[in-house]
Design an enzyme around this catalytic site. Structure first.
Site, PDB file in Angstrom:
ATOM      1  N   CYS A 117       0.856  -1.188   0.000  1.00 47.25           N
ATOM      2  CA  CYS A 117       0.000   0.000   0.000  1.00 47.25           C
ATOM      3  C   CYS A 117       0.886   1.230   0.000  1.00 47.25           C
ATOM      4  O   CYS A 117       2.106   1.145   0.074  1.00 47.25           O
ATOM      5  CB  CYS A 117      -0.860  -0.030   1.254  1.00 47.25           C
ATOM      6  SG  CYS A 117      -1.727  -1.589   1.459  1.00 47.25           S
ATOM      7  N   ARG A 136       1.310   2.186  -5.919  1.00 45.01           N
ATOM      8  CA  ARG A 136       1.586   1.143  -4.931  1.00 45.01           C
ATOM      9  C   ARG A 136       0.328   0.341  -4.595  1.00 45.01           C
ATOM     10  O   ARG A 136       0.417  -0.658  -3.876  1.00 45.01           O
ATOM     11  CB  ARG A 136       2.150   1.754  -3.653  1.00 45.01           C
ATOM     12  CG  ARG A 136       3.444   2.532  -3.856  1.00 45.01           C
ATOM     13  CD  ARG A 136       3.906   3.133  -2.540  1.00 45.01           C
ATOM     14  NE  ARG A 136       4.247   2.071  -1.623  1.00 45.01           N
ATOM     15  CZ  ARG A 136       5.481   1.564  -1.503  1.00 45.01           C
ATOM     16  NH1 ARG A 136       6.443   2.032  -2.259  1.00 45.01           N
ATOM     17  NH2 ARG A 136       5.713   0.578  -0.671  1.00 45.01           N
ATOM     18  N   TRP A 160      -3.540  -1.831  -1.403  1.00 48.69           N
ATOM     19  CA  TRP A 160      -3.478  -3.022  -2.252  1.00 48.69           C
ATOM     20  C   TRP A 160      -3.917  -4.156  -1.336  1.00 48.69           C
ATOM     21  O   TRP A 160      -3.215  -4.520  -0.398  1.00 48.69           O
ATOM     22  CB  TRP A 160      -2.058  -3.277  -2.759  1.00 48.69           C
ATOM     23  CG  TRP A 160      -2.016  -4.345  -3.803  1.00 48.69           C
ATOM     24  CD1 TRP A 160      -2.196  -4.181  -5.149  1.00 48.69           C
ATOM     25  CD2 TRP A 160      -1.788  -5.744  -3.616  1.00 48.69           C
ATOM     26  NE1 TRP A 160      -2.095  -5.401  -5.790  1.00 48.69           N
ATOM     27  CE2 TRP A 160      -1.856  -6.371  -4.877  1.00 48.69           C
ATOM     28  CE3 TRP A 160      -1.541  -6.541  -2.486  1.00 48.69           C
ATOM     29  CZ2 TRP A 160      -1.678  -7.744  -5.050  1.00 48.69           C
ATOM     30  CZ3 TRP A 160      -1.371  -7.910  -2.650  1.00 48.69           C
ATOM     31  CH2 TRP A 160      -1.440  -8.497  -3.919  1.00 48.69           C
ATOM     32  N   ASN A 216       0.946  -0.547   5.994  1.00 44.75           N
ATOM     33  CA  ASN A 216       1.407  -1.223   4.770  1.00 44.75           C
ATOM     34  C   ASN A 216       2.153  -2.473   5.235  1.00 44.75           C
ATOM     35  O   ASN A 216       3.162  -2.360   5.925  1.00 44.75           O
ATOM     36  CB  ASN A 216       2.350  -0.306   3.989  1.00 44.75           C
ATOM     37  CG  ASN A 216       3.021  -1.048   2.833  1.00 44.75           C
ATOM     38  OD1 ASN A 216       2.509  -2.066   2.366  1.00 44.75           O
ATOM     39  ND2 ASN A 216       4.182  -0.565   2.420  1.00 44.75           N
ATOM     40  N   GLY A 217       1.652  -3.655   4.899  1.00 43.35           N
ATOM     41  CA  GLY A 217       2.291  -4.890   5.347  1.00 43.35           C
ATOM     42  C   GLY A 217       1.247  -5.929   5.714  1.00 43.35           C
ATOM     43  O   GLY A 217       0.065  -5.786   5.361  1.00 43.35           O
ATOM     44  N   GLU A 245       9.866 -11.546 -21.243  1.00 39.58           N
ATOM     45  CA  GLU A 245       9.548 -10.166 -20.850  1.00 39.58           C
ATOM     46  C   GLU A 245       8.411  -9.589 -21.699  1.00 39.58           C
ATOM     47  O   GLU A 245       7.490  -8.960 -21.178  1.00 39.58           O
ATOM     48  CB  GLU A 245      10.804  -9.287 -20.957  1.00 39.58           C
ATOM     49  CG  GLU A 245      10.625  -7.830 -20.618  1.00 39.58           C
ATOM     50  CD  GLU A 245      10.065  -7.561 -19.229  1.00 39.58           C
ATOM     51  OE1 GLU A 245       9.613  -6.422 -18.995  1.00 39.58           O
ATOM     52  OE2 GLU A 245      10.025  -8.489 -18.386  1.00 39.58           O
ATOM     53  N   LYS A 273       4.828  -8.291 -20.184  1.00 39.07           N
ATOM     54  CA  LYS A 273       4.310  -6.928 -20.408  1.00 39.07           C
ATOM     55  C   LYS A 273       2.875  -6.985 -20.916  1.00 39.07           C
ATOM     56  O   LYS A 273       1.986  -6.278 -20.451  1.00 39.07           O
ATOM     57  CB  LYS A 273       5.196  -6.160 -21.404  1.00 39.07           C
ATOM     58  CG  LYS A 273       6.536  -5.730 -20.831  1.00 39.07           C
ATOM     59  CD  LYS A 273       6.487  -4.602 -19.868  1.00 39.07           C
ATOM     60  CE  LYS A 273       6.473  -5.014 -18.412  1.00 39.07           C
ATOM     61  NZ  LYS A 273       7.630  -5.623 -17.839  1.00 39.07           N
ATOM     62  N   GLU A 315       0.436  -8.255 -18.069  1.00 37.29           N
ATOM     63  CA  GLU A 315       0.156  -7.409 -16.903  1.00 37.29           C
ATOM     64  C   GLU A 315      -0.622  -6.139 -17.240  1.00 37.29           C
ATOM     65  O   GLU A 315      -1.308  -5.602 -16.366  1.00 37.29           O
ATOM     66  CB  GLU A 315       1.424  -7.098 -16.119  1.00 37.29           C
ATOM     67  CG  GLU A 315       2.494  -6.357 -16.825  1.00 37.29           C
ATOM     68  CD  GLU A 315       3.708  -6.164 -15.890  1.00 37.29           C
ATOM     69  OE1 GLU A 315       4.825  -6.228 -16.393  1.00 37.29           O
ATOM     70  OE2 GLU A 315       3.498  -5.975 -14.672  1.00 37.29           O
ATOM     71  N   HIS A 346       7.711 -29.124 -28.015  1.00 36.72           N
ATOM     72  CA  HIS A 346       7.453 -30.101 -26.942  1.00 36.72           C
ATOM     73  C   HIS A 346       6.151 -29.809 -26.205  1.00 36.72           C
ATOM     74  O   HIS A 346       5.984 -30.205 -25.055  1.00 36.72           O
ATOM     75  CB  HIS A 346       8.642 -30.116 -25.981  1.00 36.72           C
ATOM     76  CG  HIS A 346       9.945 -30.333 -26.689  1.00 36.72           C
ATOM     77  ND1 HIS A 346      10.321 -31.543 -27.212  1.00 36.72           N
ATOM     78  CD2 HIS A 346      10.924 -29.443 -27.026  1.00 36.72           C
ATOM     79  CE1 HIS A 346      11.498 -31.410 -27.818  1.00 36.72           C
ATOM     80  NE2 HIS A 346      11.881 -30.158 -27.720  1.00 36.72           N
ATOM     81  N   LYS A 348       3.211  -1.425  -7.873  1.00 41.41           N
ATOM     82  CA  LYS A 348       4.575  -1.206  -8.349  1.00 41.41           C
ATOM     83  C   LYS A 348       5.626  -1.945  -7.538  1.00 41.41           C
ATOM     84  O   LYS A 348       6.555  -2.548  -8.078  1.00 41.41           O
ATOM     85  CB  LYS A 348       4.890   0.291  -8.345  1.00 41.41           C
ATOM     86  CG  LYS A 348       6.227   0.646  -8.923  1.00 41.41           C
ATOM     87  CD  LYS A 348       6.303   0.262 -10.383  1.00 41.41           C
ATOM     88  CE  LYS A 348       7.658   0.412 -11.018  1.00 41.41           C
ATOM     89  NZ  LYS A 348       7.755  -0.199 -12.327  1.00 41.41           N
TER      90      LYS A 348
HETATM   91  C1  AGP Z   1       7.103  -5.784 -13.946  1.00 41.75           C
HETATM   92  O1  AGP Z   1       6.536  -5.025 -14.929  1.00 41.75           O
HETATM   93  C2  AGP Z   1       6.302  -5.898 -12.725  1.00 41.75           C
HETATM   94  N1  AGP Z   1       5.979  -4.650 -12.195  1.00 41.75           N
HETATM   95  C3  AGP Z   1       6.882  -6.836 -11.689  1.00 41.75           C
HETATM   96  O2  AGP Z   1       7.021  -8.101 -12.269  1.00 41.75           O
HETATM   97  C4  AGP Z   1       8.229  -6.414 -11.112  1.00 41.75           C
HETATM   98  O3  AGP Z   1       9.241  -6.588 -12.046  1.00 41.75           O
HETATM   99  C5  AGP Z   1       8.535  -7.288  -9.886  1.00 41.75           C
HETATM  100  O4  AGP Z   1       7.525  -7.068  -8.937  1.00 41.75           O
HETATM  101  C6  AGP Z   1       9.903  -6.986  -9.298  1.00 41.75           C
HETATM  102  O5  AGP Z   1       9.947  -5.675  -8.834  1.00 41.75           O
HETATM  103  P1  AGP Z   1      11.360  -5.046  -8.384  1.00 41.75           P
HETATM  104  O6  AGP Z   1      12.257  -5.011  -9.574  1.00 41.75           O
HETATM  105  O7  AGP Z   1      10.996  -3.681  -7.877  1.00 41.75           O
HETATM  106  O8  AGP Z   1      11.898  -5.926  -7.296  1.00 41.75           O
END
Ligand code: AGP
Length: 610
Positions: free
Chosen positions: A2, A27, A74, A100-101, A483, A487, A490, A506, A605
């Site tokens: 959060c 966040r 979150w 937050n936690g 990757e 992208k 997500e 396979h 994030k």
């Molecule tokens: C990537 O687009 C995502 N936001 C997520 O997979 C991110 O890479 C992952 O949570 C790791 O975050 P960090 O690099 O801040 O540790």
């Protein structure tokens, strides 16, 4: 993960808290809330959904006061509802708390408190904290002491800020596992989960460490440990300006961050590339270089996009430094009792520097007496402060939840580390100068790749209603396929998988038909001929082929329906260039689908909980 903010000062807290909260919305954006002290008591408001919904709900309320706390959520425990939104209050509404936690022993504490007559209204773990503080607050026990006593009963992670109707002009905050920054203004103080809400007001900050508590009044600030020892904190400077966290006229932070990569890659190399010597200079590693250089093995640990960068680092380090490398998901690494010793070094990669699993992997490796290096973007982040040494990306704040510029800077920094160590082991001066020269020209190559934006947009329009995508790559481009798929997943919510191209036969090849777009990273490198055969296997099953190819490759257009050309560079650096059209493809498909690109559903994030 959060976002929390707090303010004590002379100005009206409401506008400062709302603005601060908006800077933390990446966040978490399931619900939001605010509490303000007005000298007579606590006023609060909370709502489901984005901060804009909270603003609407408080429009006709007069939340007046110069001390307050706020939260954007979150959800971990309890659905994203108004009742589960923070702040949470005690029975008499004299305590307001944002968190937050995760409180792991909340069920046991809840039943104990219920037995003592406390009445709970939400499903959250957090609410028990407000009632626990209530248990101690009063009878001469001030808020700070009450919070300290309450936290001594708690298991789990937290970054909390607490306000009390009984102590106007006072806030108490504490940290265990979740980040908290204190902003030191002129006659005013700020609290936040990271620096973004603070930088418009001051650049002077202190970073709370685990097991620390801070009491803030209008007059002074006191730092203590949870076991009641008064401590001093070093004041540090925030390393970026306000404009770094603005959209600069782009529709989305993600597009701004994609388009600024030529500059951010240049910034990641500034003062670190020695063209003449054909090597790199990384001050952050200087004191511990030998443990890297003579390591018997290197483990790279990370999550998500950072894990994809780690895979590319593995290819580079093994090819040019000849040290065995293993790449580990941080969430698995920390629980499988990894075999580590003083000859093994661990590299932790994290953009935010706050990802809970990666932080725990760092602590596990240190527990096992391994040297631990960090590659982070956020300056002053916990992983950066807890690793033995490391390298900052200097890519500037990344606001879009989908990581883009941090990924290309992570790969660039891994290339710099490879060049530095490689030149000390097996790379000749000539080869080193070639790699250094290609690194020097990488920003231009990326700028050239960005010119494919319009073509990529047209392809995105054609395929944005597809339900599945497959991404294929070989060698250095295999992690790029992963990757690209991540992208798309997500931000557009389309199911997509990345695969080593040869692996397709396979199993995944069964998925292919005329409805399956298959993105193939087919740049001209040591595996080019093989990837062409894989493309032919897809074509034979009517798959729609979107190829990422090297400029000047006339052959490829005979095999693919769509060809997006990117400039050539060294095989080890190709992932930086080839990723660009994949970032754009995901971005445009998501915008055509009307998705919230910067704040995709269910994501945040930095993942500060397990
Ligand atoms: C990537 O687009 C995502 N936001 C997520 O997979 C991110 O890479 C992952 O949570 C790791 O975050 P960090 O690099 O801040 O540790």
């Amino acid at each position: 993960m959060c976002g929390i903010v707090g303010y004590v000062g002379q100005h009206q807290a409401l506008p400062i808290l709302i603005k601060g909260l908006k800077r933390l919305e990446y966040r978490g954006y399931d619900s939001a809330g605010i509490a303000i002290q007005n000298g007579r008591g606590l006023q609060y408001a909370k709502s489901r959904g984005k901060i804009s919904a909270l603003e609407t709900s408080i429009n006709n309320q007069k939340l007046v006061g110069t001390t307050g706390i706020a939260h954007t959520r979150w959800a971990t425990h309890g659905e994203p509802t108004t009742v589960n939104a923070h702040p949470h209050l005690d029975c008499n509404h004299t305590i307001a708390l944002v968190h937050n936690g995760i409180i792991e022993n909340y069920r046991a504490l809840r039943s104990e408190l219920t037995a003592k007559g406390h009445h709970f209204v939400s499903e959250t773990d957090t609410e028990i904290l407000a009632h626990l503080v209530e248990e101690f607050h009063g009878n001469g026990t001030d808020l700070c002491e009450a919070v300290r006593l309450a936290l001594s009963q708690v298991k789990g992670t937290y970054g909390i800020v607490v306000a009390s109707a009984k102590e106007p002009g006072t806030l108490v905050a504490a940290r265990q596992g979740s980040p908290l920054v204190v902003g030191l203004g002129k006659n005013e103080f700020f609290l936040a989960s990271d620096c973004a809400p603070i930088v418009p007001h001051t650049k002077e900050v202190t970073y709370l460490d685990d097991g620390e508590i801070v009491k803030i009044t209008e007059e002074k600030i006191t730092y203590k440990t949870i076991d009641d020892r008064v401590i001093d904190k070093a004041v540090e400077k925030i390393g970026f300006d306000l404009d770094a966290i603005e959209k600069d006229g782009y529709d989305h932070y993600m597009l701004k961050e994609i388009m600024e990569q030529p500059q951010t890659i240049r910034d990641s190399m500034r003062g670190r590339l020695l063209l003449e010597e054909g090597t790199a200079r990384l001050g952050g590693l200087a004191h511990d270089l030998d443990s890297l250089l003579y390591a018997r093995r290197i483990l790279i640990t990370a999550c998500g996009t950072s894990w994809h960068a780690a895979l590319i680092g593995e290819y580079m380090l093994e090819e040019f430094v000849k040290i065995p490398v293993e790449v580990e998901y941080a969430s698995e690494f920390r629980y499988r009792d990894p075999i580590l010793d003083t000859d093994s070094v661990v590299i932790a990669i994290s953009q935010s520097g706050e990802t809970a699993d990666t932080l725990a992997a760092v602590r596990e490796a240190k527990q096992k007496r391994s040297k631990v290096f960090g590659i982070c973007n956020v300056v002053g982040s916990t992983i950066a402060r807890e690793t033995d040494a490391g390298v900052y990306l200097h890519a500037g704040p990344e606001i879009g939840v989908a990581s883009t510029k941090a990924f290309t800077s992570q790969v660039t920094v891994l290339a710099l580390i490879t060049l530095l160590l490689g030149r000390m082991r097996s790379i000749s001066n000539a080869r080193g100068r070639r790699i250094a020269q290609e690194l020097e020209e990488l920003p231009e190559r990326v700028a050239e790749a960005l010119e494919s934006a319009d073509q990529v947009k047209a392809i995105a329009e054609k395929y944005h209603n597809c339900r599945n995508f497959l991404y294929l790559g070989r060698g250095y481009n295999f992690p790029v396929a992963l990757e690209g798929a991540l992208k798309l997943k997500e931000i557009s919510y389309i199911h997509a998988e990345g695969y080593p191209a040869a692996e397709m036969k396979h199993g995944p090849i069964a998925l292919i038909d005329e409805n399956m777009p298959v993105v193939v990273i087919a740049t001209q490198d040591s595996t080019y001929d093989k990837i062409i055969s894989n493309i032919e296997e897809v074509r034979a099953r009517n798959g729609r082929i979107i190829a990422i190819a090297t400029k000047g490759d006339k052959e490829i257009s005979k095999h693919a329906q769509h060809v997006i050309y990117v400039p050539q560079t060294l095989e080890m650096l190709m992932p930086v260039v080839a990723t660009i059209p994949l970032q754009l493809l995901a971005y445009y498909i998501a915008t055509f689908r009307g998705c919230d690109v910067d704040q995709p559903r269910n994501l945040a994030k930095s993942v500060t909980v397990e």
